[in-house]
Design an enzyme around this catalytic site. Structure first.
Site, PDB file in Angstrom:
ATOM      1  N   ASP A  37       6.655 -65.836  43.988  1.00 37.50           N
ATOM      2  CA  ASP A  37       6.137 -65.228  42.766  1.00 37.50           C
ATOM      3  C   ASP A  37       6.619 -63.774  42.731  1.00 37.50           C
ATOM      4  O   ASP A  37       6.017 -62.904  43.359  1.00 37.50           O
ATOM      5  CB  ASP A  37       4.604 -65.305  42.740  1.00 37.50           C
ATOM      6  CG  ASP A  37       4.044 -64.598  41.521  1.00 37.50           C
ATOM      7  OD1 ASP A  37       2.815 -64.621  41.342  1.00 37.50           O
ATOM      8  OD2 ASP A  37       4.840 -64.012  40.751  1.00 37.50           O
TER       9      ASP A  37
ATOM     10  N   LYS B 149       6.861 -59.178  33.713  1.00 37.63           N
ATOM     11  CA  LYS B 149       6.836 -57.701  33.691  1.00 37.63           C
ATOM     12  C   LYS B 149       8.190 -57.069  33.326  1.00 37.63           C
ATOM     13  O   LYS B 149       8.565 -57.034  32.160  1.00 37.63           O
ATOM     14  CB  LYS B 149       6.291 -57.178  35.019  1.00 37.63           C
ATOM     15  CG  LYS B 149       4.822 -57.631  35.269  1.00 37.63           C
ATOM     16  CD  LYS B 149       4.248 -57.084  36.541  1.00 37.63           C
ATOM     17  CE  LYS B 149       2.962 -57.779  36.914  1.00 37.63           C
ATOM     18  NZ  LYS B 149       1.762 -57.134  36.354  1.00 37.63           N
TER      19      LYS B 149
ATOM     20  N   TYR C 285      -2.426 -62.800  43.863  1.00 40.51           N
ATOM     21  CA  TYR C 285      -2.824 -63.159  42.498  1.00 40.51           C
ATOM     22  C   TYR C 285      -1.577 -63.628  41.761  1.00 40.51           C
ATOM     23  O   TYR C 285      -0.526 -62.991  41.824  1.00 40.51           O
ATOM     24  CB  TYR C 285      -3.424 -61.929  41.799  1.00 40.51           C
ATOM     25  CG  TYR C 285      -3.787 -62.117  40.347  1.00 40.51           C
ATOM     26  CD1 TYR C 285      -3.038 -61.495  39.335  1.00 40.51           C
ATOM     27  CD2 TYR C 285      -4.877 -62.888  39.975  1.00 40.51           C
ATOM     28  CE1 TYR C 285      -3.371 -61.652  38.004  1.00 40.51           C
ATOM     29  CE2 TYR C 285      -5.216 -63.047  38.633  1.00 40.51           C
ATOM     30  CZ  TYR C 285      -4.458 -62.425  37.643  1.00 40.51           C
ATOM     31  OH  TYR C 285      -4.797 -62.586  36.326  1.00 40.51           O
TER      32      TYR C 285
HETATM   33  P1  KE4 Z   1       0.561 -61.838  33.587  1.00 41.81           P
HETATM   34  O1  KE4 Z   1      -0.001 -63.151  33.078  1.00 41.81           O
HETATM   35  O2  KE4 Z   1      -0.517 -60.772  33.705  1.00 41.81           O
HETATM   36  O3  KE4 Z   1       1.788 -61.356  32.809  1.00 41.81           O
HETATM   37  O4  KE4 Z   1       1.122 -62.079  35.071  1.00 41.81           O
HETATM   38  C1  KE4 Z   1       0.278 -62.669  36.030  1.00 41.81           C
HETATM   39  C2  KE4 Z   1       0.775 -62.267  37.402  1.00 41.81           C
HETATM   40  C3  KE4 Z   1       1.482 -63.185  38.162  1.00 41.81           C
HETATM   41  N1  KE4 Z   1       1.962 -62.866  39.394  1.00 41.81           N
HETATM   42  C4  KE4 Z   1       1.766 -61.627  39.901  1.00 41.81           C
HETATM   43  C5  KE4 Z   1       2.314 -61.316  41.261  1.00 41.81           C
HETATM   44  C6  KE4 Z   1       1.058 -60.646  39.170  1.00 41.81           C
HETATM   45  O5  KE4 Z   1       0.859 -59.416  39.704  1.00 41.81           O
HETATM   46  C7  KE4 Z   1       0.549 -60.961  37.895  1.00 41.81           C
HETATM   47  C8  KE4 Z   1      -0.251 -59.967  37.061  1.00 41.81           C
HETATM   48  N2  KE4 Z   1      -0.510 -58.694  37.649  1.00 41.81           N
HETATM   49  C9  KE4 Z   1      -1.722 -58.036  37.220  1.00 41.81           C
HETATM   50  C10 KE4 Z   1      -1.882 -56.712  37.959  1.00 41.81           C
HETATM   51  N3  KE4 Z   1      -1.431 -56.677  39.274  1.00 41.81           N
HETATM   52  C11 KE4 Z   1      -1.754 -57.823  35.742  1.00 41.81           C
HETATM   53  C12 KE4 Z   1      -2.718 -56.781  35.240  1.00 41.81           C
HETATM   54  C13 KE4 Z   1      -3.884 -57.375  34.523  1.00 41.81           C
HETATM   55  O6  KE4 Z   1      -4.315 -58.487  34.903  1.00 41.81           O
HETATM   56  O7  KE4 Z   1      -4.371 -56.707  33.581  1.00 41.81           O
END
Ligand code: KE4
Length: 418
Positions: free
Chosen positions: A237, A265, A142
């Site tokens: 990523d 993060k 993801y």
């Molecule tokens: P954000 O847009 O959520 O800051 O990041 C997207 C993203 C991009 N790449 C990786 C590897 C990620 O894990 C994420 C976002 N992670 C999820 C949970 N694993 C965010 C939690 C959520 O969607 O509420």
């Protein structure tokens, strides 16, 4: 009625599904989503006064634990001086230098406001730089919710069982190719068919969004070779792994140099920050220097920069990663021993107990884990005072604020799970 239940009833009147991110609705574990009141260090406190040992870390950012005094101080001091100007500040340079210190593959950085913005922009840059339309991602990985990623994504989409997403048009899907994580032949097959149309391969070097799935020996090296041989860019990523696995993320642990890296993060220390960066020659294709456009009102805002700087300075000062490694090793070995019948995948202080006896090495094997049993385990841990991620297909995290006692207590709770 518990206050969490009351708040959820109220929330669903105003917020879609009562939440601002789908996974918080607890659909994968059932039951009423818990509402938190505050957090400190390794502990979460819900609106009904219950205390929990936190194994979510807000999905990764809180590597130092919640409300770290130095991070709070930095935020408070900056807030007095202004939170966002829409004009540059020295703080952006300071955080960029810390990022470059950790990631030698990054010669130029661009800050944005989320991991999604980082990955979405990095892919646009890769397409602009190569002049090619197609991208390769991996089933179960993801990269945020940009249209072109929402095909067999991991995390929320996988947890919610939505194979892709409504609203993503056919034309977008046509240019997104999906390979199998840890299966180089599936990547080679795509390059055989579409070779000179592929702009980039984007990968979580350690997958965190189907649960934690480490790369098999040679997998990342193979991606580096295939992309180099075919004139495609390799994007790591590292939104989760960056500053999580070690000061220089997965590319340092595995010794691979990607062309572009995306971050998020941890670099915001709990405030909204994302970043992407890489070779100068590629990054200089970005506006205002080049023809690839990307912009953002709050990108690099001084408040978030201050939180990120305070966080990275503490990580850089040493000692944190050794502590995280030993606590995570103790906890995961304990979980494996106490639960029996689970496969625990771990890299550094990110890990997942999968309710299956079989090895979990890709999307299909992850899906075979017993998500129902995980749901029961989740609520068992909650009742005992520990807070895992509310989904089998997510990563657990330990912070620098966790103690041996926290680990012992969490293992005591796990021990009584039947
Ligand atoms: P954000 O847009 O959520 O800051 O990041 C997207 C993203 C991009 N790449 C990786 C590897 C990620 O894990 C994420 C976002 N992670 C999820 C949970 N694993 C965010 C939690 C959520 O969607 O509420």
């Amino acid at each position: 009625m518990k206050r969490s239940e009351k708040l959820y009833k109220e929330a669903i009147k105003h917020l879609v599904g009562g939440v601002n991110s789908p996974v918080r609705a607890f659909n994968s574990v059932g039951g009423n989503p818990i509402f938190l009141d505050h957090a400190k260090g390794a502990k979460l406190y819900d609106v009904d006064g219950n205390e929990y040992i936190d194994f979510m870390g807000s999905w990764g950012p809180l590597i130092l634990g919640h409300a770290h005094p130095e991070v709070v101080k930095a935020i408070n001091e900056q807030a007095e001086r202004g939170t966002s100007f829409g004009v540059s500040t020295e703080l952006e340079i300071e955080l960029a230098k810390l990022v470059k210190d950790a990631f030698p593959s990054i010669e130029l950085v661009r800050f944005v406001n989320s991991g999604t913005e980082a990955t979405m922009s990095a892919v646009r840059l890769a397409r602009g730089y190569t002049g090619r339309p197609k991208i390769v991602k991996f089933a179960g990985c993801y990269h945020g919710h940009a249209d072109y990623f929402l095909v067999q994504a991991g995390s929320g989409v996988m947890t919610l069982g939505i194979p892709g997403s409504k609203g993503v048009t056919e034309s977008i899907v046509r240019d997104t190719l999906v390979a199998r994580f840890n299966d180089l032949s599936s990547v080679e097959a795509l390059f055989e068919k579409f070779g000179n149309e592929i702009a980039t391969v984007i990968v979580e070097p350690v997958a965190g969004n189907m649960g934690v799935v480490p790369p098999k020996q040679g997998f990342l090296e193979g991606l580096r070779e295939i992309t180099r041989d075919n004139g495609a860019l390799l994007i790591f990523d590292e939104v989760i792994t960056g500053f999580r696995l070690t000061w220089g993320g997965a590319q340092t642990v595995f010794g691979i140099t990607p062309d572009l890296t995306t971050l998020g993060k941890i670099i915001g220390g709990g405030l909204p920050v994302g970043a992407y960066g890489g070779k100068r020659e590629i990054m200089e294709h970005l506006a205002p220097l080049g023809p690839v456009y990307q912009a953002g009102t709050l990108s690099g805002n001084p408040l978030a920069m201050s939180a990120g700087i305070a966080t990275l300075k503490i990580l850089k000062s040493g000692g944190v990663y050794e502590k995280l490694e030993s606590l995570a090793e103790k906890f995961t070995e304990g979980l494996w021993r106490e639960l029996g019948g689970v496969t625990v995948n771990r890299v550094g202080s990110m890990f997942t107990p999968f309710f299956t006896y079989a090895e979990v090495f890709d999307y299909d094997s992850a899906k075979r884990a017993d998500a129902e049993k995980y749901a029961k385990f989740f609520w068992h841990m909650i009742k005992g005072g520990a807070f895992p991620p509310p989904s089998q297909f997510e990563a657990w995290f330990i912070s620098a604020a966790h103690t041996e006692e926290d680990i012992e207590k969490a293992l005591d709770i796990a021990r009584s799970f039947k």
